[in-house]
Design a protein around this motif. Structure first.
Motif, mmCIF file in Angstrom:
data_model
loop_
_atom_site.group_PDB
_atom_site.id
_atom_site.type_symbol
_atom_site.label_atom_id
_atom_site.label_comp_id
_atom_site.label_asym_id
_atom_site.label_seq_id
_atom_site.Cartn_x
_atom_site.Cartn_y
_atom_site.Cartn_z
ATOM 1 N N ASN A 105 -11.580 -5.570 0.594
ATOM 2 C CA ASN A 105 -12.017 -4.199 0.312
ATOM 3 C C ASN A 105 -11.747 -3.839 -1.148
ATOM 4 O O ASN A 105 -12.567 -3.192 -1.793
ATOM 5 N N TYR A 119 -14.930 -2.641 -3.179
ATOM 6 C CA TYR A 119 -15.049 -1.247 -3.613
ATOM 7 C C TYR A 119 -14.389 -1.017 -4.980
ATOM 8 O O TYR A 119 -13.927 0.063 -5.280
ATOM 9 N N ASP A 174 -6.176 -0.855 -6.066
ATOM 10 C CA ASP A 174 -7.372 -1.234 -6.831
ATOM 11 C C ASP A 174 -7.713 -0.149 -7.853
ATOM 12 O O ASP A 174 -7.122 0.933 -7.852
ATOM 13 N N MET A 213 -10.012 7.048 7.642
ATOM 14 C CA MET A 213 -10.174 5.663 7.200
ATOM 15 C C MET A 213 -9.850 4.609 8.250
ATOM 16 O O MET A 213 -10.380 3.518 8.223
ATOM 17 N N ARG A 221 -17.119 4.556 7.764
ATOM 18 C CA ARG A 221 -17.379 4.064 6.411
ATOM 19 C C ARG A 221 -17.589 5.288 5.522
ATOM 20 O O ARG A 221 -18.214 6.255 5.936
ATOM 21 N N VAL A 222 -17.040 5.205 4.314
ATOM 22 C CA VAL A 222 -17.186 6.361 3.413
ATOM 23 C C VAL A 222 -18.659 6.447 2.992
ATOM 24 O O VAL A 222 -19.197 5.471 2.454
ATOM 25 N N THR A 231 -19.831 5.111 -0.445
ATOM 26 C CA THR A 231 -19.752 3.682 -0.795
ATOM 27 C C THR A 231 -20.458 2.805 0.232
ATOM 28 O O THR A 231 -20.389 1.589 0.177
ATOM 29 N N THR A 284 -18.377 -3.384 8.411
ATOM 30 C CA THR A 284 -18.517 -2.891 9.782
ATOM 31 C C THR A 284 -17.752 -1.600 10.010
ATOM 32 O O THR A 284 -17.978 -0.903 10.988
ATOM 33 N N GLY A 285 -16.809 -1.308 9.107
ATOM 34 C CA GLY A 285 -15.937 -0.159 9.361
ATOM 35 C C GLY A 285 -14.901 -0.471 10.433
ATOM 36 O O GLY A 285 -14.319 0.427 11.018
ATOM 37 N N LEU A 309 -10.257 -1.916 8.737
ATOM 38 C CA LEU A 309 -9.020 -1.129 8.629
ATOM 39 C C LEU A 309 -8.455 -0.776 9.999
ATOM 40 O O LEU A 309 -7.244 -0.633 10.156
HETATM 41 P P1 ADP Z 1 -15.759 -2.312 6.021
HETATM 42 O O1 ADP Z 1 -15.241 -2.582 4.651
HETATM 43 O O2 ADP Z 1 -16.092 -3.534 6.790
HETATM 44 O O3 ADP Z 1 -16.820 -1.260 6.063
HETATM 45 P P2 ADP Z 1 -13.145 -1.232 6.618
HETATM 46 O O4 ADP Z 1 -12.612 -0.702 7.891
HETATM 47 O O5 ADP Z 1 -12.384 -2.332 5.955
HETATM 48 O O6 ADP Z 1 -14.613 -1.684 6.922
HETATM 49 O O7 ADP Z 1 -13.309 -0.028 5.609
HETATM 50 C C1 ADP Z 1 -13.898 1.163 6.057
HETATM 51 C C2 ADP Z 1 -14.494 1.933 4.910
HETATM 52 O O8 ADP Z 1 -13.465 2.426 4.077
HETATM 53 C C3 ADP Z 1 -15.371 1.125 3.996
HETATM 54 O O9 ADP Z 1 -16.685 1.088 4.470
HETATM 55 C C4 ADP Z 1 -15.280 1.882 2.704
HETATM 56 O O10 ADP Z 1 -16.175 2.981 2.770
HETATM 57 C C5 ADP Z 1 -13.875 2.435 2.724
HETATM 58 N N1 ADP Z 1 -12.907 1.628 1.951
HETATM 59 C C6 ADP Z 1 -12.107 0.648 2.433
HETATM 60 N N2 ADP Z 1 -11.325 0.146 1.470
HETATM 61 C C7 ADP Z 1 -11.636 0.824 0.348
HETATM 62 C C8 ADP Z 1 -11.177 0.769 -1.006
HETATM 63 N N3 ADP Z 1 -10.226 -0.093 -1.393
HETATM 64 N N4 ADP Z 1 -11.721 1.642 -1.890
HETATM 65 C C9 ADP Z 1 -12.666 2.526 -1.513
HETATM 66 N N5 ADP Z 1 -13.161 2.615 -0.257
HETATM 67 C C10 ADP Z 1 -12.651 1.788 0.654
#
Ligand code: ADP
Length: 412
Positions: free
Chosen positions: A312, A316, A344, A357, A363-364, A367, A374-375, A378
Protein backbone atom coordinates in the motif's frame (compact mmCIF):
# COMPACT_ATOMS: atom_id res chain seq x y z
CA UNK A 1 -37.34 -25.69 38.28
CA UNK A 2 -36.74 -25.01 41.93
CA UNK A 3 -34.89 -28.35 42.06
CA UNK A 4 -32.01 -26.63 40.34
CA UNK A 5 -31.51 -24.40 43.37
CA UNK A 6 -28.76 -25.05 45.84
CA UNK A 7 -30.60 -26.16 48.98
CA UNK A 8 -27.70 -25.54 51.33
CA UNK A 9 -27.70 -21.81 50.78
CA UNK A 10 -28.62 -19.41 53.56
CA UNK A 11 -29.98 -16.66 51.35
CA UNK A 12 -33.46 -15.29 51.82
CA UNK A 13 -36.09 -16.49 49.43
CA UNK A 14 -37.62 -13.54 47.67
CA UNK A 15 -41.32 -13.25 48.37
CA UNK A 16 -43.33 -13.97 45.23
CA UNK A 17 -44.35 -10.84 43.36
CA UNK A 18 -47.80 -9.51 44.16
CA UNK A 19 -50.20 -9.39 41.18
CA UNK A 20 -49.61 -5.62 41.00
CA UNK A 21 -45.82 -6.05 40.98
CA UNK A 22 -46.10 -8.75 38.34
CA UNK A 23 -48.02 -6.43 36.04
CA UNK A 24 -45.40 -3.68 36.48
CA UNK A 25 -42.60 -6.21 35.89
CA UNK A 26 -44.08 -7.63 32.67
CA UNK A 27 -45.01 -4.15 31.44
CA UNK A 28 -41.36 -3.20 31.84
CA UNK A 29 -40.30 -6.32 29.89
CA UNK A 30 -42.66 -5.34 27.07
CA UNK A 31 -41.37 -1.76 27.15
CA UNK A 32 -37.78 -3.00 26.92
CA UNK A 33 -38.73 -5.36 24.07
CA UNK A 34 -40.14 -2.39 22.16
CA UNK A 35 -36.93 -0.44 22.69
CA UNK A 36 -34.90 -3.44 21.57
CA UNK A 37 -36.90 -3.93 18.40
CA UNK A 38 -36.03 -0.41 17.29
CA UNK A 39 -32.26 -0.88 17.83
CA UNK A 40 -30.53 -2.06 14.69
CA UNK A 41 -26.85 -2.00 15.60
CA UNK A 42 -26.34 -5.41 17.17
CA UNK A 43 -23.65 -4.34 19.67
CA UNK A 44 -25.85 -1.59 21.14
CA UNK A 45 -28.67 -4.10 21.17
CA UNK A 46 -26.62 -6.55 23.24
CA UNK A 47 -25.61 -3.74 25.58
CA UNK A 48 -29.25 -2.82 26.14
CA UNK A 49 -30.19 -6.47 26.70
CA UNK A 50 -27.46 -6.89 29.31
CA UNK A 51 -28.50 -3.76 31.17
CA UNK A 52 -32.17 -4.82 30.96
CA UNK A 53 -31.20 -8.15 32.56
CA UNK A 54 -29.54 -6.35 35.48
CA UNK A 55 -32.49 -4.06 35.91
CA UNK A 56 -35.22 -6.72 35.76
CA UNK A 57 -33.46 -9.45 37.73
CA UNK A 58 -31.82 -7.03 40.19
CA UNK A 59 -28.27 -8.26 39.91
CA UNK A 60 -24.88 -6.60 40.12
CA UNK A 61 -23.77 -7.83 36.72
CA UNK A 62 -24.95 -9.59 33.58
CA UNK A 63 -23.15 -10.94 30.55
CA UNK A 64 -23.47 -12.73 27.23
CA UNK A 65 -21.00 -15.45 26.30
CA UNK A 66 -20.91 -16.89 22.78
CA UNK A 67 -19.65 -20.27 21.72
CA UNK A 68 -16.65 -20.17 19.39
CA UNK A 69 -17.14 -23.43 17.54
CA UNK A 70 -13.62 -23.44 16.14
CA UNK A 71 -11.92 -23.50 19.52
CA UNK A 72 -14.76 -24.97 21.60
CA UNK A 73 -14.48 -22.03 24.03
CA UNK A 74 -16.93 -19.42 25.19
CA UNK A 75 -16.10 -15.77 24.67
CA UNK A 76 -17.72 -12.64 26.03
CA UNK A 77 -19.79 -10.69 23.51
CA UNK A 78 -21.07 -8.25 26.13
CA UNK A 79 -20.67 -7.91 29.88
CA UNK A 80 -21.70 -5.14 32.22
CA UNK A 81 -18.67 -5.69 34.45
CA UNK A 82 -15.86 -6.27 31.92
CA UNK A 83 -14.07 -3.67 29.79
CA UNK A 84 -14.26 -4.32 26.00
CA UNK A 85 -10.52 -4.93 25.57
CA UNK A 86 -10.54 -7.39 28.47
CA UNK A 87 -13.48 -9.32 27.00
CA UNK A 88 -11.42 -10.15 23.93
CA UNK A 89 -8.74 -11.77 26.03
CA UNK A 90 -10.93 -14.00 28.17
CA UNK A 91 -11.91 -17.48 27.04
CA UNK A 92 -14.06 -19.76 29.18
CA UNK A 93 -13.62 -23.49 28.55
CA UNK A 94 -16.70 -25.57 27.69
CA UNK A 95 -15.48 -28.42 29.85
CA UNK A 96 -15.52 -27.77 33.56
CA UNK A 97 -17.35 -24.43 33.57
CA UNK A 98 -20.93 -23.61 34.52
CA UNK A 99 -21.49 -21.69 31.27
CA UNK A 100 -20.15 -24.73 29.37
CA UNK A 101 -22.59 -26.98 31.25
CA UNK A 102 -25.51 -24.72 30.28
CA UNK A 103 -24.48 -24.81 26.59
CA UNK A 104 -23.99 -28.59 26.54
CA UNK A 105 -27.21 -29.37 28.44
CA UNK A 106 -29.34 -26.59 26.98
CA UNK A 107 -30.91 -25.92 30.39
CA UNK A 108 -30.90 -22.98 32.81
CA UNK A 109 -28.85 -23.23 35.95
CA UNK A 110 -29.03 -21.42 39.27
CA UNK A 111 -26.10 -21.54 41.67
CA UNK A 112 -26.84 -19.82 44.94
CA UNK A 113 -23.36 -20.19 46.40
CA UNK A 114 -20.55 -20.23 43.88
CA UNK A 115 -17.92 -20.80 46.58
CA UNK A 116 -19.34 -24.32 47.00
CA UNK A 117 -19.53 -25.05 43.28
CA UNK A 118 -16.63 -27.15 42.00
CA UNK A 119 -17.32 -26.40 38.35
CA UNK A 120 -17.16 -22.63 38.89
CA UNK A 121 -14.48 -21.37 36.52
CA UNK A 122 -12.46 -18.85 38.57
CA UNK A 123 -10.50 -17.54 35.57
CA UNK A 124 -12.90 -14.72 34.77
CA UNK A 125 -13.22 -13.38 38.35
CA UNK A 126 -9.45 -13.48 38.78
CA UNK A 127 -8.89 -11.65 35.51
CA UNK A 128 -11.40 -8.83 36.06
CA UNK A 129 -11.27 -8.52 39.84
CA UNK A 130 -14.99 -9.26 40.34
CA UNK A 131 -16.30 -11.55 43.05
CA UNK A 132 -19.21 -13.67 41.79
CA UNK A 133 -21.29 -14.94 44.70
CA UNK A 134 -24.24 -16.45 42.90
CA UNK A 135 -25.41 -16.86 39.36
CA UNK A 136 -28.32 -17.54 37.07
CA UNK A 137 -27.46 -18.69 33.54
CA UNK A 138 -29.69 -19.62 30.62
CA UNK A 139 -28.84 -21.00 27.18
CA UNK A 140 -29.14 -18.73 24.15
CA UNK A 141 -30.98 -20.57 21.44
CA UNK A 142 -31.54 -19.72 17.80
CA UNK A 143 -34.00 -21.81 15.80
CA UNK A 144 -31.15 -24.18 14.92
CA UNK A 145 -28.84 -24.46 17.87
CA UNK A 146 -27.47 -23.11 21.14
CA UNK A 147 -25.05 -20.30 20.42
CA UNK A 148 -24.12 -19.20 23.92
CA UNK A 149 -25.16 -18.34 27.44
CA UNK A 150 -26.64 -15.34 29.15
CA UNK A 151 -25.80 -14.93 32.81
CA UNK A 152 -26.85 -12.69 35.68
CA UNK A 153 -24.53 -12.55 38.69
CA UNK A 154 -24.91 -11.50 42.33
CA UNK A 155 -28.57 -11.03 43.10
CA UNK A 156 -28.96 -7.84 45.09
CA UNK A 157 -29.76 -7.76 48.84
CA UNK A 158 -28.61 -11.34 49.28
CA UNK A 159 -31.82 -12.68 47.73
CA UNK A 160 -32.32 -15.94 45.86
CA UNK A 161 -33.13 -16.18 42.17
CA UNK A 162 -36.79 -16.88 41.47
CA UNK A 163 -38.67 -18.71 38.73
CA UNK A 164 -39.71 -15.30 37.39
CA UNK A 165 -36.03 -14.39 37.08
CA UNK A 166 -35.45 -17.50 34.97
CA UNK A 167 -38.39 -16.64 32.69
CA UNK A 168 -37.19 -13.03 32.36
CA UNK A 169 -33.61 -14.01 31.53
CA UNK A 170 -34.84 -16.62 29.03
CA UNK A 171 -36.92 -13.96 27.25
CA UNK A 172 -33.96 -11.58 27.05
CA UNK A 173 -31.60 -14.39 25.98
CA UNK A 174 -33.99 -15.25 23.14
CA UNK A 175 -33.87 -11.65 21.94
CA UNK A 176 -30.08 -11.54 22.18
CA UNK A 177 -29.81 -14.82 20.21
CA UNK A 178 -32.03 -13.48 17.42
CA UNK A 179 -30.04 -10.23 17.27
CA UNK A 180 -26.77 -12.13 16.97
CA UNK A 181 -28.10 -14.52 14.35
CA UNK A 182 -29.47 -11.63 12.27
CA UNK A 183 -26.18 -9.77 12.46
CA UNK A 184 -24.30 -12.89 11.34
CA UNK A 185 -26.64 -13.56 8.43
CA UNK A 186 -26.49 -9.93 7.38
CA UNK A 187 -22.69 -9.91 7.43
CA UNK A 188 -22.49 -13.15 5.47
CA UNK A 189 -24.89 -12.06 2.75
CA UNK A 190 -23.13 -8.71 2.51
CA UNK A 191 -19.76 -10.38 2.15
CA UNK A 192 -20.96 -12.88 -0.46
CA UNK A 193 -22.64 -10.13 -2.51
CA UNK A 194 -19.47 -7.98 -2.49
CA UNK A 195 -17.31 -10.99 -3.27
CA UNK A 196 -19.36 -12.02 -6.29
CA UNK A 197 -19.37 -8.43 -7.48
CA UNK A 198 -15.56 -8.24 -7.25
CA UNK A 199 -15.11 -11.54 -9.08
CA UNK A 200 -17.31 -10.50 -11.96
CA UNK A 201 -14.96 -7.76 -13.24
CA UNK A 202 -11.93 -9.96 -13.97
CA UNK A 203 -14.18 -12.78 -15.19
CA UNK A 204 -15.88 -10.43 -17.65
CA UNK A 205 -12.48 -9.23 -18.87
CA UNK A 206 -11.36 -12.85 -19.37
CA UNK A 207 -14.51 -13.69 -21.28
CA UNK A 208 -14.09 -10.68 -23.57
CA UNK A 209 -10.44 -11.61 -24.16
CA UNK A 210 -11.24 -15.19 -25.20
CA UNK A 211 -13.85 -13.93 -27.67
CA UNK A 212 -11.27 -11.57 -29.17
CA UNK A 213 -8.64 -14.31 -29.39
CA UNK A 214 -10.99 -16.40 -31.50
CA UNK A 215 -11.06 -13.80 -34.26
CA UNK A 216 -9.08 -15.15 -37.22
CA UNK A 217 -8.07 -11.66 -38.44
CA UNK A 218 -6.35 -10.73 -35.16
CA UNK A 219 -2.77 -9.44 -35.66
CA UNK A 220 -0.06 -11.24 -33.68
CA UNK A 221 0.89 -8.14 -31.65
CA UNK A 222 -2.69 -7.67 -30.54
CA UNK A 223 -2.87 -11.38 -29.64
CA UNK A 224 0.10 -11.06 -27.31
CA UNK A 225 -1.41 -7.93 -25.68
CA UNK A 226 -4.60 -9.84 -25.01
CA UNK A 227 -2.69 -12.73 -23.47
CA UNK A 228 -0.86 -10.27 -21.18
CA UNK A 229 -4.24 -8.83 -20.12
CA UNK A 230 -5.55 -12.32 -19.48
CA UNK A 231 -2.53 -13.14 -17.32
CA UNK A 232 -3.09 -9.96 -15.32
CA UNK A 233 -6.78 -10.72 -14.81
CA UNK A 234 -6.02 -14.31 -13.81
CA UNK A 235 -3.51 -13.07 -11.24
CA UNK A 236 -6.11 -10.67 -9.93
CA UNK A 237 -8.61 -13.49 -9.60
CA UNK A 238 -6.08 -15.54 -7.66
CA UNK A 239 -5.28 -12.67 -5.31
CA UNK A 240 -8.99 -11.88 -4.87
CA UNK A 241 -9.84 -15.46 -3.97
CA UNK A 242 -6.83 -15.58 -1.62
CA UNK A 243 -8.07 -12.43 0.12
CA UNK A 244 -11.64 -13.75 0.37
CA UNK A 245 -10.45 -17.01 1.84
CA UNK A 246 -8.18 -15.19 4.28
CA UNK A 247 -10.97 -12.91 5.49
CA UNK A 248 -13.47 -15.77 5.76
CA UNK A 249 -11.00 -17.91 7.74
CA UNK A 250 -9.88 -15.08 10.01
CA UNK A 251 -13.46 -14.00 10.70
CA UNK A 252 -14.57 -17.46 11.64
CA UNK A 253 -11.59 -17.78 13.96
CA UNK A 254 -10.49 -20.92 12.12
CA UNK A 255 -6.94 -19.68 11.75
CA UNK A 256 -4.39 -21.12 14.14
CA UNK A 257 -1.35 -19.02 14.92
CA UNK A 258 2.05 -20.70 14.92
CA UNK A 259 3.79 -18.56 17.47
CA UNK A 260 7.58 -18.59 17.87
CA UNK A 261 10.28 -15.98 18.48
CA UNK A 262 11.91 -14.38 15.42
CA UNK A 263 14.18 -11.44 14.65
CA UNK A 264 12.18 -8.52 13.31
CA UNK A 265 15.08 -7.04 11.39
CA UNK A 266 15.48 -10.18 9.27
CA UNK A 267 11.77 -10.25 8.50
CA UNK A 268 11.77 -6.58 7.49
CA UNK A 269 14.70 -7.12 5.11
CA UNK A 270 12.95 -10.14 3.63
CA UNK A 271 9.77 -8.12 3.04
CA UNK A 272 11.66 -5.21 1.49
CA UNK A 273 13.32 -7.66 -0.92
CA UNK A 274 9.89 -8.86 -2.05
CA UNK A 275 8.63 -5.35 -2.89
CA UNK A 276 11.91 -3.84 -4.07
CA UNK A 277 11.21 -4.08 -7.77
CA UNK A 278 7.77 -2.52 -7.34
CA UNK A 279 9.36 0.31 -5.30
CA UNK A 280 12.14 0.83 -7.86
CA UNK A 281 9.59 1.25 -10.64
CA UNK A 282 8.38 4.43 -8.85
CA UNK A 283 11.86 5.31 -7.59
CA UNK A 284 10.69 4.98 -3.99
CA UNK A 285 13.36 4.48 -1.35
CA UNK A 286 12.81 2.27 1.69
CA UNK A 287 14.56 2.84 5.02
CA UNK A 288 14.61 0.41 7.97
CA UNK A 289 15.00 1.79 11.51
CA UNK A 290 15.35 -1.18 13.82
CA UNK A 291 17.23 -1.98 17.03
CA UNK A 292 17.49 -5.75 17.17
CA UNK A 293 14.08 -6.61 18.66
CA UNK A 294 12.54 -10.06 18.45
CA UNK A 295 8.81 -10.75 18.31
CA UNK A 296 6.95 -13.74 19.71
CA UNK A 297 4.37 -14.17 16.98
CA UNK A 298 3.34 -16.05 13.85
CA UNK A 299 6.12 -15.00 11.48
CA UNK A 300 4.20 -15.87 8.30
CA UNK A 301 1.18 -13.84 9.38
CA UNK A 302 3.27 -10.84 10.48
CA UNK A 303 4.98 -11.03 7.10
CA UNK A 304 1.56 -10.89 5.46
CA UNK A 305 0.74 -7.71 7.42
CA UNK A 306 4.04 -6.10 6.52
CA UNK A 307 3.76 -6.97 2.83
CA UNK A 308 0.24 -5.56 2.74
CA UNK A 309 1.31 -2.31 4.39
CA UNK A 310 4.45 -2.02 2.27
CA UNK A 311 2.53 -2.67 -0.95
CA UNK A 312 0.00 0.00 0.00
CA UNK A 313 2.80 2.41 0.92
CA UNK A 314 4.17 1.93 -2.61
CA UNK A 315 0.81 1.90 -4.42
CA UNK A 316 -0.44 5.07 -2.73
CA UNK A 317 2.91 6.89 -2.72
CA UNK A 318 4.23 9.45 -5.16
CA UNK A 319 7.09 8.83 -7.58
CA UNK A 320 10.45 9.47 -5.83
CA UNK A 321 8.72 9.04 -2.47
CA UNK A 322 10.07 7.43 0.68
CA UNK A 323 8.96 4.62 2.99
CA UNK A 324 10.24 4.29 6.56
CA UNK A 325 9.91 1.07 8.54
CA UNK A 326 10.33 1.75 12.23
CA UNK A 327 10.34 -0.60 15.22
CA UNK A 328 10.05 0.35 18.90
CA UNK A 329 8.92 -1.29 22.14
CA UNK A 330 5.29 -0.78 23.26
CA UNK A 331 2.84 -1.99 25.88
CA UNK A 332 -0.55 -3.66 25.42
CA UNK A 333 -2.54 -4.32 28.60
CA UNK A 334 0.71 -4.05 30.55
CA UNK A 335 2.40 -6.75 28.45
CA UNK A 336 5.56 -6.02 26.50
CA UNK A 337 4.79 -5.63 22.81
CA UNK A 338 6.68 -4.26 19.88
CA UNK A 339 5.25 -1.56 17.62
CA UNK A 340 6.09 -1.70 13.93
CA UNK A 341 5.21 1.22 11.68
CA UNK A 342 5.23 1.77 7.94
CA UNK A 343 5.30 5.45 6.96
CA UNK A 344 4.90 6.76 3.42
CA UNK A 345 5.07 10.14 1.71
CA UNK A 346 1.99 9.57 -0.41
CA UNK A 347 -1.46 11.00 -0.94
CA UNK A 348 -2.53 10.58 2.65
CA UNK A 349 -6.04 9.70 3.75
CA UNK A 350 -8.72 12.35 4.27
CA UNK A 351 -9.76 12.58 7.92
CA UNK A 352 -13.38 11.59 7.27
CA UNK A 353 -12.29 8.26 5.78
CA UNK A 354 -9.71 7.30 8.39
CA UNK A 355 -12.17 5.53 10.69
CA UNK A 356 -13.33 3.26 7.84
CA UNK A 357 -9.91 2.08 6.75
CA UNK A 358 -10.08 -1.36 8.38
CA UNK A 359 -13.58 -2.17 7.18
CA UNK A 360 -14.10 -4.84 4.57
CA UNK A 361 -14.05 -3.58 0.96
CA UNK A 362 -13.46 0.02 1.97
CA UNK A 363 -11.40 2.02 -0.52
CA UNK A 364 -10.72 5.74 -0.31
CA UNK A 365 -12.71 7.21 -3.22
CA UNK A 366 -9.96 9.68 -4.17
CA UNK A 367 -7.32 6.96 -4.61
CA UNK A 368 -9.59 4.28 -6.05
CA UNK A 369 -8.22 4.85 -9.52
CA UNK A 370 -4.59 5.16 -8.44
CA UNK A 371 -4.12 1.43 -7.99
CA UNK A 372 -6.10 -1.77 -8.12
CA UNK A 373 -7.13 -3.37 -4.88
CA UNK A 374 -9.86 -5.20 -3.07
CA UNK A 375 -10.18 -3.15 0.09
CA UNK A 376 -9.57 -6.34 2.06
CA UNK A 377 -5.84 -6.03 2.77
CA UNK A 378 -6.21 -3.84 5.85
CA UNK A 379 -9.10 -5.94 7.19
CA UNK A 380 -6.80 -8.96 7.04
CA UNK A 381 -4.02 -6.98 8.78
CA UNK A 382 -6.43 -5.99 11.57
CA UNK A 383 -7.54 -9.56 12.15
CA UNK A 384 -3.93 -10.76 12.29
CA UNK A 385 -2.79 -8.03 14.72
CA UNK A 386 -5.81 -8.67 16.97
CA UNK A 387 -5.35 -12.44 16.87
CA UNK A 388 -1.96 -11.72 18.49
CA UNK A 389 -3.56 -9.54 21.18
CA UNK A 390 -2.22 -6.47 19.36
CA UNK A 391 -3.76 -3.51 17.52
CA UNK A 392 -3.49 -1.69 14.25
CA UNK A 393 -4.11 2.02 13.64
CA UNK A 394 -3.04 4.87 11.43
CA UNK A 395 -2.05 8.50 11.38
CA UNK A 396 -2.36 10.36 8.14
CA UNK A 397 -2.29 13.82 6.68
CA UNK A 398 -3.67 14.53 3.27
CA UNK A 399 -0.97 15.29 0.67
CA UNK A 400 1.77 14.57 3.24
CA UNK A 401 1.55 10.83 3.84
CA UNK A 402 0.29 8.04 6.06
CA UNK A 403 1.79 5.93 8.81
CA UNK A 404 0.28 2.57 9.73
CA UNK A 405 1.21 1.13 13.14
CA UNK A 406 0.63 -2.36 14.50
CA UNK A 407 1.70 -4.20 17.62
CA UNK A 408 2.68 -7.82 18.25
CA UNK A 409 4.09 -9.45 21.40
CA UNK A 410 7.76 -8.90 22.12
CA UNK A 411 9.88 -12.00 22.70
CA UNK A 412 11.59 -12.34 26.10
P1 ADP B 1 -6.54 -2.37 -1.32
O1 ADP B 1 -5.24 -1.64 -1.28
O2 ADP B 1 -6.45 -3.75 -1.84
O3 ADP B 1 -7.66 -1.57 -1.91
P2 ADP B 1 -6.52 -2.21 1.57
O4 ADP B 1 -7.48 -2.76 2.55
O5 ADP B 1 -5.08 -2.58 1.72
O6 ADP B 1 -7.06 -2.63 0.16
O7 ADP B 1 -6.65 -0.63 1.58
C1 ADP B 1 -7.93 -0.05 1.56
C2 ADP B 1 -7.88 1.34 1.00
O8 ADP B 1 -7.20 2.20 1.89
C3 ADP B 1 -7.14 1.47 -0.30
O9 ADP B 1 -7.98 1.21 -1.39
C4 ADP B 1 -6.70 2.90 -0.29
O10 ADP B 1 -7.79 3.70 -0.71
C5 ADP B 1 -6.46 3.18 1.18
N1 ADP B 1 -5.05 3.07 1.59
C6 ADP B 1 -4.44 1.98 2.10
N2 ADP B 1 -3.16 2.23 2.40
C7 ADP B 1 -2.95 3.52 2.06
C8 ADP B 1 -1.82 4.40 2.12
N3 ADP B 1 -0.63 3.98 2.59
N4 ADP B 1 -1.99 5.67 1.70
C9 ADP B 1 -3.18 6.11 1.24
N5 ADP B 1 -4.28 5.33 1.14
C10 ADP B 1 -4.17 4.07 1.55
Amino acid sequence: MVDAFDATSTQETEAPMTPGELVIHYRRIIEISHQLSSTYDHMSLLKKIVSAARELIHTEAASILLLDEATGQLRFAMASNIKPHEMEEIAVPLEGSIAGWIVSHGEPRVIEDLSKERSHYQGVDNRIGFHSRNLLGVPMRTHKKIIGVMQAMNKENNKRFTDDDIITLRTLAGQAATAIENARLFQQSDFIAEMVHELRTPLAALKASTTLLQRPDLPDTKRSDIITTMRGETERLISLTDDFLNVARLESGRIQLTVAPFEINKLLTECVDVVLQQANEKNISIVIEENGYSAEADRGKVKQVLLNLLTNAIKYNRPDGKITLHVEPAQEHEHPFVQISVADTGYGIPREHQKNMFQKFFRVPTTENVARGTGLGLTICKHIAEAHGGRIWLESEQDVGSTFFFTVPLAD
